[in-house]
Write a protein that holds these residues in place. Structure first.
Motif, PDB file in Angstrom:
ATOM      1  N   TRP A  37       0.837  -1.185   0.000  1.00  0.00           N
ATOM      2  CA  TRP A  37       0.000   0.000   0.000  1.00  0.00           C
ATOM      3  C   TRP A  37       0.876   1.240   0.000  1.00  0.00           C
ATOM      4  N   TYR A  38       0.461   2.267  -0.736  1.00  0.00           N
ATOM      5  CA  TYR A  38       1.250   3.484  -0.887  1.00  0.00           C
ATOM      6  C   TYR A  38       0.411   4.708  -0.545  1.00  0.00           C
ATOM      7  N   SER A  39       1.093   5.724  -0.025  1.00  0.00           N
ATOM      8  CA  SER A  39       0.469   7.012   0.273  1.00  0.00           C
ATOM      9  C   SER A  39       1.525   8.095   0.052  1.00  0.00           C
ATOM     10  N   PRO A  40       1.730   8.521  -1.200  1.00  0.00           N
ATOM     11  CA  PRO A  40       2.838   9.432  -1.522  1.00  0.00           C
ATOM     12  C   PRO A  40       2.713  10.788  -0.835  1.00  0.00           C
ATOM     13  N   ASP A  41       3.843  11.366  -0.528  1.00  0.00           N
ATOM     14  CA  ASP A  41       3.914  12.725  -0.010  1.00  0.00           C
ATOM     15  C   ASP A  41       5.145  13.388  -0.636  1.00  0.00           C
ATOM     16  N   PRO A  42       4.943  14.347  -1.561  1.00  0.00           N
ATOM     17  CA  PRO A  42       3.676  14.973  -1.945  1.00  0.00           C
ATOM     18  C   PRO A  42       2.827  14.061  -2.831  1.00  0.00           C
ATOM     19  N   ARG A  43       1.594  14.474  -3.062  1.00  0.00           N
ATOM     20  CA  ARG A  43       0.633  13.719  -3.866  1.00  0.00           C
ATOM     21  C   ARG A  43       0.371  14.472  -5.159  1.00  0.00           C
ATOM     22  N   ALA A  44       0.195  13.742  -6.250  1.00  0.00           N
ATOM     23  CA  ALA A  44      -0.088  14.380  -7.540  1.00  0.00           C
ATOM     24  C   ALA A  44      -1.584  14.378  -7.816  1.00  0.00           C
ATOM     25  N   ILE A  45      -2.097  15.525  -8.214  1.00  0.00           N
ATOM     26  CA  ILE A  45      -3.490  15.645  -8.636  1.00  0.00           C
ATOM     27  C   ILE A  45      -3.535  16.423  -9.945  1.00  0.00           C
ATOM     28  N   ILE A  46      -4.637  16.290 -10.672  1.00  0.00           N
ATOM     29  CA  ILE A  46      -4.845  17.063 -11.894  1.00  0.00           C
ATOM     30  C   ILE A  46      -6.058  17.967 -11.669  1.00  0.00           C
ATOM     31  N   PRO A  47      -5.855  19.284 -11.605  1.00  0.00           N
ATOM     32  CA  PRO A  47      -7.001  20.188 -11.438  1.00  0.00           C
ATOM     33  C   PRO A  47      -7.993  20.022 -12.592  1.00  0.00           C
ATOM     34  N   ILE A  48      -9.213  19.696 -12.254  1.00  0.00           N
ATOM     35  CA  ILE A  48     -10.214  19.389 -13.279  1.00  0.00           C
ATOM     36  C   ILE A  48     -10.598  20.629 -14.089  1.00  0.00           C
ATOM     37  N   ASP A  49     -10.774  21.744 -13.427  1.00  0.00           N
ATOM     38  CA  ASP A  49     -11.304  22.938 -14.089  1.00  0.00           C
ATOM     39  C   ASP A  49     -10.296  23.630 -14.996  1.00  0.00           C
ATOM     40  N   THR A  50      -9.000  23.381 -14.801  1.00  0.00           N
ATOM     41  CA  THR A  50      -8.003  24.098 -15.594  1.00  0.00           C
ATOM     42  C   THR A  50      -7.479  23.286 -16.777  1.00  0.00           C
ATOM     43  N   TYR A  51      -7.923  22.028 -16.912  1.00  0.00           N
ATOM     44  CA  TYR A  51      -7.453  21.209 -18.038  1.00  0.00           C
ATOM     45  C   TYR A  51      -7.932  21.769 -19.373  1.00  0.00           C
ATOM     46  N   LYS A  52      -7.020  21.791 -20.344  1.00  0.00           N
ATOM     47  CA  LYS A  52      -7.362  22.140 -21.720  1.00  0.00           C
ATOM     48  C   LYS A  52      -6.617  21.190 -22.659  1.00  0.00           C
ATOM     49  N   PRO A  53      -7.290  20.691 -23.691  1.00  0.00           N
ATOM     50  CA  PRO A  53      -6.594  19.803 -24.629  1.00  0.00           C
ATOM     51  C   PRO A  53      -5.493  20.560 -25.350  1.00  0.00           C
ATOM     52  N   SER A  54      -4.420  19.851 -25.665  1.00  0.00           N
ATOM     53  CA  SER A  54      -3.317  20.478 -26.385  1.00  0.00           C
ATOM     54  C   SER A  54      -3.762  20.868 -27.788  1.00  0.00           C
TER      55      SER A  54
END
Length: 207
Positions: free
Chosen positions: A29-46
């Motif tokens: 089991w893993y619990s990284p610190d720091p943790r990576a997230i992807i902000p949903i509202d700021t995503y834009k396709p390339s």
């Protein structure tokens, strides 16, 4: 740990931990610190992806072949014979899928699965696990529709676990574990549904 159940996965995700298999099949089991997230509202396709989306070259499906997506993700990458997705993990997540918590977004060409991704949905959180492609841009298109679905259905948190070059291209950032747990506790308590049916084509999503 010798056995992984759907209940173990739900408990783990709610508490910020997730399993991975070692090369010998042992689960950790893993619990990284720091943790990576992807902000949903700021995503834009390339810019390079937009013409592909406009051409509708791929057919997009949700939950049509969940296990097939997992096995695609489990296939060793070029130059790497190891995989952290063991048969036990495939079995546990497939059970979780049948319970309505694990989902796949899939890309097809001429009715053939050519890419996709899978993850776990609890409350207004989507925990992204892995993606694969056998045709160029297939996983990128699947990710685009994942984001559109999360936006449309009011999701608040997209967890991507570890930072790497692949998730950076989608806008991933690292945050302290304490901040992640705060966001997680709030998001898993909110109500959101990833899909309204067991098998669904994504339609009428803005691009």
């Amino acid at each position: 740990m010798t056995f992984l159940s759907a209940d173990d996965l739900i408990y783990g995700y709610k508490n910020g931990i997730f399993p991975m298999a070692d090369s010998d099949g042992s689960l950790y089991w893993y619990s990284p610190d720091p943790r990576a997230i992807i902000p949903i509202d700021t995503y834009k396709p390339s810019k390079s992806l937009r013409p592909i989306l406009n051409k509708s070259y791929f057919e997009i499906r949700i939950n049509h072949d969940f296990e097939g997506v997992m096995r695609g993700c489990a296939s060793p990458r070029e130059g790497d014979e190891a995989t952290w997705i063991s048969e036990e993990i495939i079995g546990a997540y497939t059970e979780l899928h049948h319970l309505g918590f694990a989902h796949s977004v899939e890309t097809y060409v001429e009715n053939q699965l050519v890419g996709g991704l899978y993850g776990v949905s609890i409350g207004a959180t989507f925990f992204g696990e892995s993606m694969f492609h056998t045709v160029s841009n297939a996983s990128k298109v699947a990710f685009h529709y994942l984001i559109e679905n999360l936006k449309q259905r009011g999701f608040e948190l997209l967890d991507t676990q570890f930072i790497n070059d692949n998730v950076r291209r989608y806008g991933a950032v690292e945050i302290p574990k304490t901040e992640y747990i705060r966001l997680l506790k709030r998001a898993v308590s909110r109500k959101a549904r990833f899909t309204d049916s067991a098998t669904e084509y994504i339609i009428n999503l803005s691009r």
